[in-house]
Motif scaffolding. Structure first.
Motif, PDB file in Angstrom:
ATOM      1  N   ASP A  62       0.899  -1.209   0.027  1.00  0.00           N
ATOM      2  CA  ASP A  62       0.047  -0.073  -0.066  1.00  0.00           C
ATOM      3  C   ASP A  62       0.918   1.275   0.148  1.00  0.00           C
ATOM      4  N   TYR A  63       0.687   2.205  -0.869  1.00  0.00           N
ATOM      5  CA  TYR A  63       1.616   3.287  -1.251  1.00  0.00           C
ATOM      6  C   TYR A  63       0.997   4.555  -0.304  1.00  0.00           C
ATOM      7  N   GLY A  64      -0.165   4.187   0.215  1.00  0.00           N
ATOM      8  CA  GLY A  64      -0.688   5.631   1.075  1.00  0.00           C
ATOM      9  C   GLY A  64      -0.883   6.669  -0.041  1.00  0.00           C
ATOM     10  N   THR A  65      -0.599   7.862   0.586  1.00  0.00           N
ATOM     11  CA  THR A  65      -0.670   9.247  -0.424  1.00  0.00           C
ATOM     12  C   THR A  65       0.484   9.351  -1.220  1.00  0.00           C
ATOM     13  N   ARG A  66       1.650   8.760  -1.307  1.00  0.00           N
ATOM     14  CA  ARG A  66       2.694   9.162  -1.973  1.00  0.00           C
ATOM     15  C   ARG A  66       2.472   9.010  -3.602  1.00  0.00           C
ATOM     16  N   ASP A  67       3.220   9.784  -4.074  1.00  0.00           N
ATOM     17  CA  ASP A  67       3.184   9.849  -5.536  1.00  0.00           C
ATOM     18  C   ASP A  67       3.872   8.848  -6.483  1.00  0.00           C
ATOM     19  N   VAL A  68       3.183   8.011  -7.020  1.00  0.00           N
ATOM     20  CA  VAL A  68       3.861   7.021  -7.771  1.00  0.00           C
ATOM     21  C   VAL A  68       4.678   7.534  -8.923  1.00  0.00           C
ATOM     22  N   ASN A  69       4.579   8.790  -9.331  1.00  0.00           N
ATOM     23  CA  ASN A  69       5.827   9.302 -10.417  1.00  0.00           C
ATOM     24  C   ASN A  69       6.961   9.877  -9.781  1.00  0.00           C
ATOM     25  N   SER A  70       6.875   9.915  -8.617  1.00  0.00           N
ATOM     26  CA  SER A  70       8.210  10.158  -7.767  1.00  0.00           C
ATOM     27  C   SER A  70       9.183   8.999  -7.192  1.00  0.00           C
ATOM     28  N   LEU A  71      10.027   8.497  -7.945  1.00  0.00           N
ATOM     29  CA  LEU A  71      10.623   7.095  -7.531  1.00  0.00           C
ATOM     30  C   LEU A  71      11.378   7.545  -6.263  1.00  0.00           C
ATOM     31  N   ARG A  72      11.675   8.824  -5.795  1.00  0.00           N
ATOM     32  CA  ARG A  72      12.399   9.103  -4.623  1.00  0.00           C
ATOM     33  C   ARG A  72      11.636   8.537  -3.474  1.00  0.00           C
ATOM     34  N   GLU A  73      10.108   8.436  -3.548  1.00  0.00           N
ATOM     35  CA  GLU A  73       9.363   8.200  -2.450  1.00  0.00           C
ATOM     36  C   GLU A  73       9.448   6.589  -2.310  1.00  0.00           C
ATOM     37  N   PHE A  74      10.165   5.819  -3.508  1.00  0.00           N
ATOM     38  CA  PHE A  74      10.110   4.414  -3.107  1.00  0.00           C
ATOM     39  C   PHE A  74      11.577   3.810  -3.108  1.00  0.00           C
ATOM     40  N   ASN A  75      12.621   4.678  -2.319  1.00  0.00           N
ATOM     41  CA  ASN A  75      14.000   4.394  -2.184  1.00  0.00           C
ATOM     42  C   ASN A  75      14.061   3.349  -1.289  1.00  0.00           C
ATOM     43  N   ASP A  76      13.044   2.986  -0.616  1.00  0.00           N
ATOM     44  CA  ASP A  76      13.136   1.892   0.462  1.00  0.00           C
ATOM     45  C   ASP A  76      12.944   0.638   0.270  1.00  0.00           C
ATOM     46  N   TRP A  77      12.537   0.295  -1.143  1.00  0.00           N
ATOM     47  CA  TRP A  77      12.405  -0.791  -1.746  1.00  0.00           C
ATOM     48  C   TRP A  77      13.943  -1.448  -1.996  1.00  0.00           C
ATOM     49  N   VAL A  78      13.725  -2.876  -1.841  1.00  0.00           N
ATOM     50  CA  VAL A  78      15.149  -3.556  -1.611  1.00  0.00           C
ATOM     51  C   VAL A  78      15.023  -4.586  -3.007  1.00  0.00           C
ATOM     52  N   TRP A  79      15.849  -4.846  -3.781  1.00  0.00           N
ATOM     53  CA  TRP A  79      15.765  -5.791  -4.612  1.00  0.00           C
ATOM     54  C   TRP A  79      16.950  -6.533  -4.804  1.00  0.00           C
ATOM     55  N   MET A  80      16.861  -7.591  -5.683  1.00  0.00           N
ATOM     56  CA  MET A  80      18.171  -8.390  -5.867  1.00  0.00           C
ATOM     57  C   MET A  80      18.747  -8.872  -4.654  1.00  0.00           C
ATOM     58  N   ILE A  81      18.030  -9.347  -3.710  1.00  0.00           N
ATOM     59  CA  ILE A  81      18.576  -9.591  -2.284  1.00  0.00           C
ATOM     60  C   ILE A  81      19.175 -10.963  -2.679  1.00  0.00           C
ATOM     61  N   ARG A  82      20.391 -10.882  -1.888  1.00  0.00           N
ATOM     62  CA  ARG A  82      21.226 -12.032  -1.772  1.00  0.00           C
ATOM     63  C   ARG A  82      21.433 -12.520  -0.434  1.00  0.00           C
ATOM     64  N   SER A  83      21.336 -11.691   0.724  1.00  0.00           N
ATOM     65  CA  SER A  83      21.512 -12.067   2.018  1.00  0.00           C
ATOM     66  C   SER A  83      20.513 -11.001   3.021  1.00  0.00           C
ATOM     67  N   ILE A  84      20.102 -11.656   3.843  1.00  0.00           N
ATOM     68  CA  ILE A  84      19.499 -10.682   5.102  1.00  0.00           C
ATOM     69  C   ILE A  84      20.136 -11.052   6.419  1.00  0.00           C
ATOM     70  N   GLU A  85      20.607  -9.958   6.980  1.00  0.00           N
ATOM     71  CA  GLU A  85      21.360 -10.221   8.513  1.00  0.00           C
ATOM     72  C   GLU A  85      20.561  -9.569   9.503  1.00  0.00           C
ATOM     73  N   ALA A  86      20.101 -10.105  10.247  1.00  0.00           N
ATOM     74  CA  ALA A  86      19.611  -9.558  11.510  1.00  0.00           C
ATOM     75  C   ALA A  86      20.537  -8.789  12.339  1.00  0.00           C
ATOM     76  N   ARG A  87      20.313  -7.686  12.782  1.00  0.00           N
ATOM     77  CA  ARG A  87      21.191  -6.612  13.601  1.00  0.00           C
ATOM     78  C   ARG A  87      20.161  -6.457  14.944  1.00  0.00           C
ATOM     79  N   TRP A  88      20.523  -7.150  15.963  1.00  0.00           N
ATOM     80  CA  TRP A  88      19.991  -6.852  17.109  1.00  0.00           C
ATOM     81  C   TRP A  88      20.794  -5.790  18.181  1.00  0.00           C
TER      82      TRP A  88
END
Length: 170
Positions: free
Chosen positions: A144-170
């Protein structure tokens, strides 16, 4: 320098460039398939514990299908995956305060705030498993994008792709 000598020098340099280009192409043809083979797993790191989950296992876990506008592709895309928050609890026992992601292109980032049911781990797009070419094999998106503008890619800069590894940081 005579025209004949210039021709010889040019020909020698051209041959060297062609050989170098061919060697580079050959190297890419050898290395890229190897990267694709290795892109069949997701590495999870929790302290000293490191595990690898096969893509096939995560494809089987994918229980949510939805269509949303992908601002990077500029079109509606059918995505299949699973709720990321539930995945974290299943894999790490709880939701870590931060996660360190490493992508197949060696990009890495540490982000927090994953106790949000809006985040989904995507493993398939338009009926096809994600590959490195389609920003896979794993991608994190917000449902769900909420009220973000889909034409502004800066509003989606927290998407993560091509994920190889995920490390938990406690």
């Amino acid at each position: 320098m005579t025209a004949a000598r210039l021709c010889v020098v040019f020909t020698q340099r051209f041959r060297k460039q062609v050989k170098a280009g061919f060697a580079s192409l050959l190297l890419l043809l050898i290395v890229f398939p190897l990267a694709s083979v290795h892109a069949q797993v997701l590495t999870l790191i929790n302290g000293d514990d490191t595990r690898q989950l096969p893509v096939a296992t995560l494809l089987q876990q994918a229980d949510a299908t939805f269509t949303l506008f992908d601002p990077y592709q500029g079109r509606d895309v059918e995505m299949r995956g699973f709720e990321f928050r539930d995945f974290l609890i299943e894999q790490f026992g709880d939701i870590p305060p931060e996660l360190h992601f490493t992508a197949w292109d060696d990009y890495s980032v540490t982000l927090g705030g994953w106790d949000d049911p809006n985040w989904f781990m995507i493993v398939e797009e338009d009926g096809e498993p994600l590959s490195l070419r389609s920003r896979g094999p794993f991608r994190l998106v917000e449902r769900d994008y909420g009220t973000r503008d889909v034409n502004s890619l800066r509003e989606f800069n927290d998407w993560v792709w091509m994920i190889r590894s995920i490390e938990a940081r406690w």
